[in-house]
Design an enzyme around this catalytic site. Structure first.
Site, mmCIF file in Angstrom:
data_model
loop_
_atom_site.group_PDB
_atom_site.id
_atom_site.type_symbol
_atom_site.label_atom_id
_atom_site.label_comp_id
_atom_site.label_asym_id
_atom_site.label_seq_id
_atom_site.Cartn_x
_atom_site.Cartn_y
_atom_site.Cartn_z
ATOM 1 N N ALA D 114 10.147 -54.503 11.519
ATOM 2 C CA ALA D 114 10.772 -55.815 11.737
ATOM 3 C C ALA D 114 11.443 -55.892 13.110
ATOM 4 O O ALA D 114 12.060 -56.886 13.444
ATOM 5 C CB ALA D 114 11.765 -56.112 10.618
ATOM 6 N N ARG D 225 8.099 -40.408 -10.617
ATOM 7 C CA ARG D 225 8.222 -41.870 -10.596
ATOM 8 C C ARG D 225 7.582 -42.577 -11.790
ATOM 9 O O ARG D 225 7.740 -43.794 -11.926
ATOM 10 C CB ARG D 225 7.646 -42.417 -9.282
#
Lengths: 310, 310, 310, 310
Positions: D114, D225
């Site tokens: 970004a 996970r």
């Protein structure tokens, strides 16, 4: 699941490099018994560009050409896109080469285990032109062009050959295994375990391993191991792999040559020296803050022989 | 900058473990010429607790006792707090041991280079009780208690000793260096470079290295290398390091023994088998979905000899 | 086991650096709410020398002085001795800084978890002189000297402050927790879990972590993050850590400045250009094989303004 | 060099998995705006077998069947053959998920920056059934089945949606960029740099990255996970990747389920408890040396409700 060993051809939607497909699975001989064999690869120059464009988004649209983008990434040490390519080799090399090779920690390795299986009677004998004396100006190297007499070379080869053969004979004696029949040599002996007997072998015996590494770390390996201070016996593997890299990712190869292999880095003090030289201003050794060794390296590099310090 | 080699004492605000201070810099002998020496360490049990509390914030206040928190972290595989401790060793071991050791990639290493310097005439000879034949039920091991005749053991030792000595003699011949005077043996010969001559040495020659590793990765190394399938010659180093860990981080050591070294993991199918056993229900081998090898392992472990499959 | 948090002093045989002992455990403020705190360290310049001497054996005896050896190691990219030092920090920084920081994979990390505990109302507001517009010649940077009007700067600060505060208010609303009493805000609501509510916070909220890294990898981090293309908010942490490195390992610091931070690397084609310049020979842009951007970089660097290409 | 983005088909000699070829390059949607996309892969179950056979040489010939060998490797934690397969994904997920994901250090990553480009107005809003309150018995989790009133759920969604939208509006205001035209909003303002304005966005904004990882490390990621203590928003990605693993390497998948995902490990003290249970002997809590929490976990697991300690 398909088998890639019988050289069958499959259809895929993955990035494919025809120059690598032409040599995959083939054994490329190195040294007297060693080899390199490409087992698999992932990605190409385009995969690098693709992943860079994910990072920079619209921020990369100005660099349209893929080649220019790869050059930009290499020049500015943006290394992560080069990690997006991967290659897997089957390597066979002497144990003392394997010892240097496997110090590179950022690769995946499966090496032949002499605890599980018996090593073959295969050991490295340097060719005559590769036998030479200790370098006098580099603590780790041999002199590059052999100056030894034929007689001494033969003396060397005899020692290496005889010791390797006798140690292998005794390796079998220790295990009590007949080389040809794999039966017991002496029926009254047990023989000792493989994990013990292997210690009798010399460091020039051949081992082999699967080696998988990403392109960024491979280039770092090649940077170190194609250097003329690297030992010849690993350098010749590195040079062959560098040729494979040229076929695999030609734009990356070109950028690597330009910005790494044939680039040169100068220290703060050396840069000051160069600036003066370009301006045509004088600078003495004592003013420069450069060590004698570095000073002479730079002078040699720029052909400034008249100011080299003896 | 201060020198830690002369065993001076300094004052520090760092975590300090008296039991390690008592043995730091001392050489702990292993095998016939090897050793372990602690060079430096960072952190203690308390450092693990500290960093865990940073992660969990007020979420850890219920586990008040440090020991209970370490036990909790180990049990639930919260590994990162154990990475916050570090230890540095100086290790001397035979090359075939170094080859196994340095395959662990998550450590920092500086090994002696036989390109730069000449190796000493020091090679490993196994003691008599450690010489034994190939295991018949494990492809990688020797039998644990030697069943060899004294005569065969002496035959083995003779081979190892003679080959190692002759190869070392020839190592010097190749370099043309007199062992005692370090002068040329033959004034008319150049001798070949160290990087070449070293290939004539056997795998039982000793090498040495500095080895720095964090506690989490050290425990993983110890888990693998104290296992009874690990080769004796590396296992004995691992066992000694395990004793050092006990002195260094006693709570972590205790949790490691309980939740790792002496724990056991069971497969989905094995768990079903155990549930049935606890309920007193029968389950046949064919129903179980367990391989014969695993079935017998479990039966042996729980002393269910009557259902072992021959 | 001893506690290093109450600033007690212990006696140790480990390498000790008085300049670091003087600041260990102290909070060094960075930005508006961040900090760096040294928690622990291992080794010093001497530890690097020691481990290099293990590798090279008698091969290093010619380089007597420790400082010269460190300089040699740095110049020739012999990186492993620098891995023999380790340092551990406690860092507090905004989440967008943490995101950049923790992309460096070769460190050990324990970060505060907002699943376990509630984050404080602490967010980063840039100071006025650090608020500036997008750079026009660098896709990733802001202009270094703010050219914004006071009015726009205040507009920016208002937005950042209001959004951060409102999002924090709502973070508490989502958990249904009163900031002062930590009781329920609305007794009829459950509030949602911490792991969910945290997603409402902005990227300028502060997080904290323990960070342990070896000196080689720390220098690489500093090389990238002290660069003037690194974002100011991480660069200011890197600069402070660089000052700590200077206190910790002064010889290494000096070599790092000379051979890394203030060194410069030139491509194959650029080197050819420099050689010509030193000889006083002309080379045109089109002959050089250098990209326009690189050409201009070099010309600027050597003050050759007259051949810069507009 | 060929382009793999237009879904062309090439011919290759590499291992090829038809089930993966069928879905490569396809976007698999996850959450409200996220996705997983397979970009490339290397190897298959057979590649694991191949590399294992290189390590063990003739020592593996007794285990003929590939499936049995993979099962053996998994059971005995011989992890390096599983590192010989590699897969590359394109992932899009909320930033707070990316923060957890990218803590796994043994993968290659290229994330959207970004600093270079503007993020889209895409943020994660949990679906109603995934909004729930803090778990009371687990410090890091939410309760698995939402017990919240419809009214509170709507209150939550409103907050998240409004804050995300307003912060995005202000993100554009800070850069002074009109969302539709990408022109300046206010012609008299400069707007601030992207690297600064992004700090105003919330942690539920979507980011994306290329992620390349070897199979061994992928399985470790999936082990952690897919666990029911992992946050739902990352678990749902892990579950989808686990399905991909099943298509890619079905034998490895089966062994992973049996020996990892649905296996269970017991501590030294717990094993003693189980042994007693199998023999039908009694053991009391106080004799066992097991913590209360572990004791109850085991009792629950084996349906021994009558000895659970309240």
């Amino acid at each position: 699941m398909t088998n890639n060993q019988d050289n069958s051809t499959f259809s895929t939607k993955r990035s494919t490099v025809q120059e690598i497909e032409a040599i995959i699975n083939q054994t490329i001989p190195i040294l007297d018994h060693g080899f390199i064999r490409i087992i698999d690869y992932m990605g190409d120059d385009n995969a690098i560009v693709q992943s860079a464009r994910v990072s920079y988004g619209k921020g990369t649209t100005q660099i349209n050409a893929d080649k220019a983008l790869i050059s930009y990434l290499m020049r500015h040490h943006h290394t992560s896109p080069f990690e997006m390519c991967e290659i897997k080799f089957h390597i066979k090399a002497p144990i003392f080469v394997a010892r240097q090779w496997l110090r590179h920690r950022t690769a995946n390795v499966n090496e032949y285990s002499a605890r599980y299986s018996i090593l073959d009677r295969e050991f490295y004998l340097p060719s005559k032109e590769n036998i030479s004396s200790q370098s006098t100006n580099n603590k780790q190297c041999r002199v590059s062009n052999s100056n030894l007499k034929e007689e001494e070379i033969e003396f060397v080869i005899d020692i290496l050959k005889n010791d390797a053969n006798r140690c292998y004979d005794n390796y079998l004696q220790l295990m009590n295994i007949n080389e040809n029949t794999t039966e017991k040599i002496d029926p009254n002996k047990s023989g000792i375990a493989r994990e013990l007997s292997r210690m009798n072998l010399n460091l020039n015996y051949y081992t082999q391993w699967y080696w998988k590494i990403d392109l960024h770390n491979l280039l770092h390996f090649l940077y170190l191991r194609t250097h003329n201070h690297a030992q010849y016996e690993i350098r010749i593997y590195a040079q062959k792999i560098l040729e494979i890299v040229q076929k695999w990712v030609p734009h990356t190869y070109e950028a690597f040559i330009n910005y790494r292999l044939e680039s040169k880095s100068f220290s703060k003090n050396a840069l000051n020296f160069i600036k003066k030289q370009i301006k045509g201003e004088d600078i003495t050794f004592s003013e420069s803050g450069i060590s004698k060794r570095e000073w002479n390296d730079i002078c040699e590099y720029f052909n400034l022989e008249d100011i080299i310090i003896k």
